[in-house]
Design a protein around this motif. Structure first.
Motif, PDB file in Angstrom:
ATOM      1  N   TRP A   2      -1.650   6.749  -1.889  1.00 26.88           N
ATOM      2  CA  TRP A   2      -0.454   6.675  -1.047  1.00 26.88           C
ATOM      3  C   TRP A   2      -0.635   5.695   0.100  1.00 26.88           C
ATOM      4  O   TRP A   2       0.322   5.031   0.518  1.00 26.88           O
ATOM      5  CB  TRP A   2      -0.089   8.067  -0.526  1.00 26.88           C
ATOM      6  N   GLY A   3      -1.873   5.556   0.585  1.00 26.11           N
ATOM      7  CA  GLY A   3      -2.125   4.551   1.622  1.00 26.11           C
ATOM      8  C   GLY A   3      -1.872   3.150   1.095  1.00 26.11           C
ATOM      9  O   GLY A   3      -1.254   2.311   1.775  1.00 26.11           O
ATOM     10  N   ARG A   4      -2.336   2.873  -0.121  1.00 21.61           N
ATOM     11  CA  ARG A   4      -2.089   1.557  -0.717  1.00 21.61           C
ATOM     12  C   ARG A   4      -0.606   1.358  -1.020  1.00 21.61           C
ATOM     13  O   ARG A   4      -0.078   0.251  -0.869  1.00 21.61           O
ATOM     14  CB  ARG A   4      -2.922   1.409  -1.994  1.00 21.61           C
ATOM     15  N   ALA A   5       0.072   2.425  -1.452  1.00 16.72           N
ATOM     16  CA  ALA A   5       1.506   2.318  -1.724  1.00 16.72           C
ATOM     17  C   ALA A   5       2.291   2.014  -0.457  1.00 16.72           C
ATOM     18  O   ALA A   5       3.247   1.215  -0.476  1.00 16.72           O
ATOM     19  CB  ALA A   5       2.007   3.613  -2.355  1.00 16.72           C
ATOM     20  N   ILE A   6       1.880   2.615   0.663  1.00 22.04           N
ATOM     21  CA  ILE A   6       2.556   2.344   1.941  1.00 22.04           C
ATOM     22  C   ILE A   6       2.300   0.905   2.370  1.00 22.04           C
ATOM     23  O   ILE A   6       3.212   0.207   2.840  1.00 22.04           O
ATOM     24  CB  ILE A   6       2.066   3.339   3.016  1.00 22.04           C
ATOM     25  N   ASP A   7       1.060   0.435   2.192  1.00 21.22           N
ATOM     26  CA  ASP A   7       0.751  -0.953   2.536  1.00 21.22           C
ATOM     27  C   ASP A   7       1.576  -1.923   1.703  1.00 21.22           C
ATOM     28  O   ASP A   7       2.116  -2.914   2.222  1.00 21.22           O
ATOM     29  CB  ASP A   7      -0.751  -1.200   2.324  1.00 21.22           C
ATOM     30  N   HIS A   8       1.702  -1.644   0.408  1.00 24.46           N
ATOM     31  CA  HIS A   8       2.522  -2.493  -0.476  1.00 24.46           C
ATOM     32  C   HIS A   8       3.987  -2.472  -0.041  1.00 24.46           C
ATOM     33  O   HIS A   8       4.639  -3.513  -0.010  1.00 24.46           O
ATOM     34  CB  HIS A   8       2.398  -2.001  -1.911  1.00 24.46           C
ATOM     35  N   ARG A   9       4.474  -1.294   0.352  1.00 25.59           N
ATOM     36  CA  ARG A   9       5.872  -1.177   0.794  1.00 25.59           C
ATOM     37  C   ARG A   9       6.108  -1.992   2.064  1.00 25.59           C
ATOM     38  O   ARG A   9       7.111  -2.700   2.196  1.00 25.59           O
ATOM     39  CB  ARG A   9       6.190   0.304   1.017  1.00 25.59           C
ATOM     40  N   ILE A  10       5.173  -1.901   3.015  1.00 27.59           N
ATOM     41  CA  ILE A  10       5.335  -2.635   4.273  1.00 27.59           C
ATOM     42  C   ILE A  10       5.289  -4.138   4.032  1.00 27.59           C
ATOM     43  O   ILE A  10       6.100  -4.903   4.574  1.00 27.59           O
ATOM     44  CB  ILE A  10       4.233  -2.210   5.272  1.00 27.59           C
ATOM     45  N   ARG A  11       4.366  -4.585   3.171  1.00 22.48           N
ATOM     46  CA  ARG A  11       4.275  -6.016   2.890  1.00 22.48           C
ATOM     47  C   ARG A  11       5.505  -6.521   2.144  1.00 22.48           C
ATOM     48  O   ARG A  11       5.920  -7.660   2.324  1.00 22.48           O
ATOM     49  CB  ARG A  11       3.020  -6.302   2.061  1.00 22.48           C
ATOM     50  N   TRP A  21       2.695  10.014   4.048  1.00 23.66           N
ATOM     51  CA  TRP A  21       2.688   9.053   5.153  1.00 23.66           C
ATOM     52  C   TRP A  21       1.476   9.241   6.064  1.00 23.66           C
ATOM     53  O   TRP A  21       1.191   8.366   6.900  1.00 23.66           O
ATOM     54  CB  TRP A  21       3.983   9.150   5.960  1.00 23.66           C
ATOM     55  N   ARG A  22       0.748  10.340   5.913  1.00 20.56           N
ATOM     56  CA  ARG A  22      -0.469  10.552   6.717  1.00 20.56           C
ATOM     57  C   ARG A  22      -1.726  10.411   5.871  1.00 20.56           C
ATOM     58  O   ARG A  22      -2.826  10.750   6.305  1.00 20.56           O
ATOM     59  CB  ARG A  22      -0.431  11.953   7.350  1.00 20.56           C
ATOM     60  N   ALA A  23      -1.564   9.915   4.648  1.00 13.93           N
ATOM     61  CA  ALA A  23      -2.701   9.792   3.733  1.00 13.93           C
ATOM     62  C   ALA A  23      -3.635   8.671   4.192  1.00 13.93           C
ATOM     63  O   ALA A  23      -3.203   7.701   4.848  1.00 13.93           O
ATOM     64  CB  ALA A  23      -2.200   9.508   2.318  1.00 13.93           C
ATOM     65  N   PRO A  24      -4.937   8.750   3.868  1.00 12.02           N
ATOM     66  CA  PRO A  24      -5.876   7.685   4.224  1.00 12.02           C
ATOM     67  C   PRO A  24      -5.474   6.344   3.619  1.00 12.02           C
ATOM     68  O   PRO A  24      -4.859   6.290   2.545  1.00 12.02           O
ATOM     69  CB  PRO A  24      -7.207   8.177   3.629  1.00 12.02           C
ATOM     70  N   VAL A  25      -5.837   5.265   4.292  1.00  9.90           N
ATOM     71  CA  VAL A  25      -5.397   3.938   3.869  1.00  9.90           C
ATOM     72  C   VAL A  25      -5.988   3.539   2.522  1.00  9.90           C
ATOM     73  O   VAL A  25      -5.407   2.715   1.807  1.00  9.90           O
ATOM     74  CB  VAL A  25      -5.754   2.869   4.925  1.00  9.90           C
ATOM     75  N   ASP A  26      -7.143   4.114   2.158  1.00  7.77           N
ATOM     76  CA  ASP A  26      -7.751   3.749   0.878  1.00  7.77           C
ATOM     77  C   ASP A  26      -7.341   4.684  -0.257  1.00  7.77           C
ATOM     78  O   ASP A  26      -7.862   4.591  -1.365  1.00  7.77           O
ATOM     79  CB  ASP A  26      -9.274   3.727   1.006  1.00  7.77           C
TER      80      ASP A  26
END
Length: 704
Positions: A690-699, A682-687
Motif C-alpha cells: 500500500w505504501g508503493r501504491a500510494i507513491d504511485h498514486r501521488i506520482r 494510508w498509514r501503511a509503511p512506505v515499503d
C-alpha cells in the motif's frame, strides 16, 4: 387510470384490423413455399440415379427438401420486403397509422431505461448509456425517463469500475436521482433474472421499460416515439425496433455491419409484414409495457428431460409468446431509426455467442410442442429459431450421405434387381443437366435477395451513403466472398453446438469480448478440428473421384483456410484501411452520428493499464471509498465478521492479489472493511504494497 388508458378513452385511438391481412399473407407464403419445395424435391429425386428407390436416396431427398424449404422461406420474405419498400412501406405497420404531428401531441408516461450488464467493458457500456442519456436530453423529454444499470458482474475489478463510472456519470450529467446502479449478489437465471429482479423492486413505478444490451445505442427521438406509440396502442405489450449494426472496427465486424445495413431492411420489412402484431421480441432495443409483462411473462422452469429441464436460457422469444397468449400484441417496427447494436469483433467471438444461443433456441422445442394456448405465429417463431441452428447439422448430414452415395456408386456396381424375385431391372438414370439446374436454383435463392437489396439501395438514393456505386458493388462482392468462406465454418461449429446441447453439456455464462483480435493460437485451437476433417474428406474425395473432389471444394476449402480466415477477419487495421478506402462503408461513417460522437468523445474511466486497479482505487481514493461504502452492506457479527477481519488484515499486509476473487467480493461488499482498509492503508509503511501504491498514486496525480 394510466396515461395510455386515458388516450384510449379520449377516442384518439383508432383500432386497426390486421389479423385478416396477416392470415392472407401467411397463406400465400405457405402456398408458394410448399409448391417450390415440392418442385425442388421432385428434381432432387430426378437427379439421383435410382430416383429415391432406396433408403439412402430417400434420406437425401428428405434432407434436401427441408433445407430447400428453409432457404425458400428466406427468399420470399426478402422478395416481399423489397416489394413493400418500393410501395413506401407496409400500410399495416404501426408507424403508418399516425402522422408525426399527431404523435408529437401524445403525452408521455414514466419510462425506465434498463441496461443489464455482466463483466462488460465499462467505458464502452456506460459510455453508450451516456450517449443515450444525452440524446434523450436533447429531445427535451428527459423528465419522463429514469436509467438503471443492472449489474451481474462478478469480477471485483469490473464491478468496482462500474460503480466508479456510475458516480462519474452522475456528476458529469447531473443525473443523481435519475441514473441508478444496482448489482445483484446472487446471479439467478442470467439476464432474464436480472430484469425480473428490477421489476420486483421498481417495476410498478413505471408504465414502460426499455431494455438495452451492453452494446445498445438508441436515439432520444426514437425512444420518445416508441413511448408515444405505446401510449396510442394500449393493446401493444412489446414494441421491438430493428437494430442495425454500427461502430465496427475489425474486418469481420465491418462485413457484418455492411450486410446488416444493406440486406437487413429487406428482410426485416418482409418479416415484420408476415408477423404484424404477433412478432418476436429480440431481448433488447425494445419497449415493454411493464404491468402485463410482470403479470404474464414470468419464465417457468422447464420440467422435461436433459436439455429441456431447468431455467430457460433464451428468454426473449418466450416472453413475446407469453405476452401474445395474454392477449397483447407484439410488433416489430423496422422503420424506427437510430436503433443500433454492435457485432462481435471476430468469428471466434461470434461462435462463442452462438454456442449459448444454440442451447437456448433448442430448449424452445419443448415450449413449442407442449406449452398451452400459445399463438401459432409464436410457435412458428420458435421453429424458426430452432432451424437457424438445426439447419447446420442437417446440411452436415446431407454432405455425409452424399459422400456415402458417391462412394457406393463408385466402388460397388449398380444393383439392377434391388427387389428379390422381380423380373424387371431397375436401371440407374443420370441427368447431369438437371443437377446443374438444381444447384443453380439454390444459388439463385441464396443470392438473388442480396442483389435486390443492392437495387433497393440504388433506388432509394442511399448509394452515396455507402461510398457510391462502384464501392457499393465492391463491398457487396467482398461480403459475398466472406459469407461463402464463413458458411462451412459456421455449419461445422453449429453442428457441434447442437450435439452438445442435445447432450446437455453445461455452458459457462460470460461477458462478451467486444474489441480483442484473434490470435493464431486461438484460431488454431478453434478451427483445427474442422480443418482436419476437411483435409481428410478432400483427400478421400480425390482418391474416390476427381470430379467429386472438385464438387467438395466449396465446402472443404473454407474449412481448410478457417484459421487464417479467422485471424485475418479479426484485424482492426485491415478493417480501418478498407474504411479509409470507402469499402464496406455505412451511412453513419459517411455522414456522422451524434450518438457515435458521444460514445467516442472521451472515456469515463482511465483505460486499463494506465493507472491503479479498481480495487486499489476503491481502498485509497477517499471519494470512491465513500461511494463504495454507500453501495456496500454491513455483515454484522458472527463467523462472517471474524472471516472479514482475517481477510482485511491479509489484504493490508500482503495486498489484494493475496485474495481470491470470491474473497475480494466478500471483503469489498462490506462497509466496515472498506472504511477500515482506507484508514489503515494510508498509514501503511512506505515499503509495503500500500505504501508503493500510494507513491504511485501521488506520482501519477502530481508528476514531477
Amino acid at each position: 387510470m394510466n396515461s395510455s388508458q386515458a388516450v384510449l378513452e379520449s377516442g384518439a385511438v383508432r383500432p386497426v384490423r390486421w389479423r385478416g391481412r396477416v392470415m392472407l399473407r401467411r397463406a400465400l407464403l405457405t402456398l408458394v413455399v410448399i409448391a417450390q419445395a415440392l418442385v425442388g424435391a421432385y428434381y432432387m429425386a430426378s437427379v439421383l440415379p435410382y430416383h429415391g428407390g432406396n433408403l439412402l436416396e430417400q434420406a437425401l431427398i428428405a434432407l434436401f427438401t427441408v433445407l430447400f424449404t428453409w432457404i425458400t422461406v428466406g427468399f420470399w420474405i426478402g422478395l416481399y420486403g423489397f416489394w413493400l419498400r418500393r410501395l413506401g412501406g407496409d400500410p399495416k405497420s404501426l408507424l403508418r397509422r399516425y402522422p408525426d404531428g399527431e404523435l408529437a401531441n401524445t403525452p408521455l408516461s414514466r419510462t425506465a431505461v434498463v441496461m443489464p450488464i455482466y463483466n462488460e467493458p465499462v467505458n464502452r457500456t456506460l459510455g453508450g448509456l451516456r450517449a443515450i442519456y444525452r440524446s434523450i436530453e436533447r429531445s427535451g423529454q428527459l423528465e419522463h425517463f429514469d436509467f438503471y444499470i443492472l449489474s451481474d458482474s462478478r469480477d471485483p475489478d469490473v464491478w468496482l469500475s462500474e460503480q466508479a463510472a456510475w458516480q462519474s456519470l452522475c456528476d458529469e450529467l447531473g443525473a443523481s436521482g435519475r441514473l441508478f446502479y444496482r448489482r445483484r449478489t446472487l446471479n439467478m437465471n442470467y439476464k432474464s433474472g436480472n430484469v425480473a429482479d428490477f421489476l420486483r423492486r421498481w417495476g410498478r413505478a413505471y408504465e414502460y421499460m426499455i431494455v438495452m444490451d451492453a452494446d445498445s445505442l438508441m436515439g432520444g427521438d426514437t425512444l420518445v416515439k416508441m413511448v408515444r406509440l405505446m401510449q396510442r396502442e394500449p393493446k401493444v405489450g412489446i414494441l421491438q425496433s430493428c437494430p442495425t449494426i454500427i461502430n465496427g472496427q475489425s474486418l469481420f465486424a465491418r462485413v457484418q455491419q455492411f450486410a446488416n445495413q444493406v440486406y437487413g431492411p429487406l428482410f426485416s420489412t418482409g418479416l415484420a409484414a408476415m408477423q404484424l402484431g404477433e412478432a418476436a421480441f429480440w431481448g433488447h432495443n425494445a419497449i415493454i409495457r411493464t404491468e402485463p409483462f410482470m403479470r404474464h411473462c414470468g419464465l417457468p422452469r422447464l420440467r422435461g428431460p436433459g436439455l429441456f429441464s431447468g431455467p430457460i436460457s433464451s428468454h426473449d422469444f418466450v416472453e413475446a409468446a407469453f405476452m401474445g397468449r395474454a392477449g397483447y400484441e407484439v410488433w416489430l417496427e423496422p422503420d424506427l431509426g437510430e436503433s443500433y447494436e454492435e457485432s462481435p469483433p471476430s468469428l471466434v467471438d461470434e461462435l462463442t455467442r452462438d454456442k449459448r444461443w444454440a442451447k437456448g433456441n433448442l430448449q424452445h422445442l419443448w415450449l413449442m410442442l407442449f406449452e398451452p394456448r400459445l399463438r401459432m405465429a409464436h410457435r412458428m417463431a420458435f421453429l424458426n429459431g430452432i432451424l437457424s441452428y438445426v439447419a447446420s447439422p442437417l446440411w452436415f448430414a446431407f454432405l455425409v450421405l452424399t459422400t456415402i452415395e458417391t462412394t457406393r456408386l463408385v466402388l460397388w456396381p449398380p444393383n439392377y434387381f434391388p427387389e428379390q424375385h422381380s423380373p424387371f431391372p431397375l436401371w440407374p438414370e443420370w441427368h447431369p443437366e438437371w443437377a446443374i439446374g438444381l444447384a443453380s436454383s439454390v444459388v439463385f435463392l441464396l443470392f438473388f435477395p442480396k442483389f435486390l437489396a443492392l437495387l433497393d439501395v440504388l433506388l432509394s438514393g442511399r448509394r452515396r451513403s455507402h461510398g457510391g456505386f462502384i464501392r457499393l458493388l465492391l463491398s457487396t462482392l467482398q461480403e459475398i466472398l466472406v459469407s461463402a468462406l464463413l458458411a462451412p465454418i459456421r455449419m461445422l461449429a453449429h453442428t457441434r453446438y447442437v450435439l452438445e446441447a442435445l447432450l446437455n453439456v453445461t455452458l459457462r455464462w460470460a461477458g462478451q469480448n467486444r474489441s480483442d483480435e484473434t490470435t493464431w493460437t486461438d484460431a488454431l485451437l478453434n478451427q483445427a478440428p474442422g480443418s482436419l476433417i476437411a483435409a481428410a474428406w478432400s483427400g478421400f474425395a480425390w482418391w474416390l473421384d476427381p470430379l467429386f473432389f472438385f464438387w467438395s471444394l466449396p465446402v472443404a476449402l473454407p474449412l481448410l483456410l478457417a484459421a487464417p480466415t479467422s485471424v485475418l477477419l479479426s484485424k482492426v487495421g485491415l478493417g480501418q484501411a478498407l474504411r479509409r478506402a470507402g469499402v464496406l462503408l455505412v451511412p453513419e461513417e459517411k455522414h456522422g452520428s451524434a450518438l457515435l460522437e458521444d460514445l467516442s468523445g472521451h472515456s469515463i474511466l482511465p483505460e486499463p493499464g494506465t493507472g491503479e486497479s479498481a480495487v486499489v482505487r476503491a481502498v485509497l481514493d477517499p471519494v470512491m471509498n465513500r461511494v463504495h461504502q454507500a453501495t456496500a452492506r454491513s455483515h454484522g457479527g458472527g463467523a462472517k465478521h471474524e472471516r472479514l477481519k482475517q481477510l482485511r488484515s491479509r489484504c493490508l499486509e500482503q495486498g489484494p492479489d493475496s485474495l481470491s476473487r470470491a474473497e475480494k467480493n466478500l471483503l469489498l461488499t462490506d462497509r466496515e472493511s472498506l472504511a477500515w482498509l482506507h484508514a489503515h492503508a494510508w498509514r501503511a509503511p512506505v515499503d509495503s504494497f500500500w505504501g508503493r501504491a500510494i507513491d504511485h498514486r501521488i506520482r501519477r496525480i502530481w508528476p514531477a
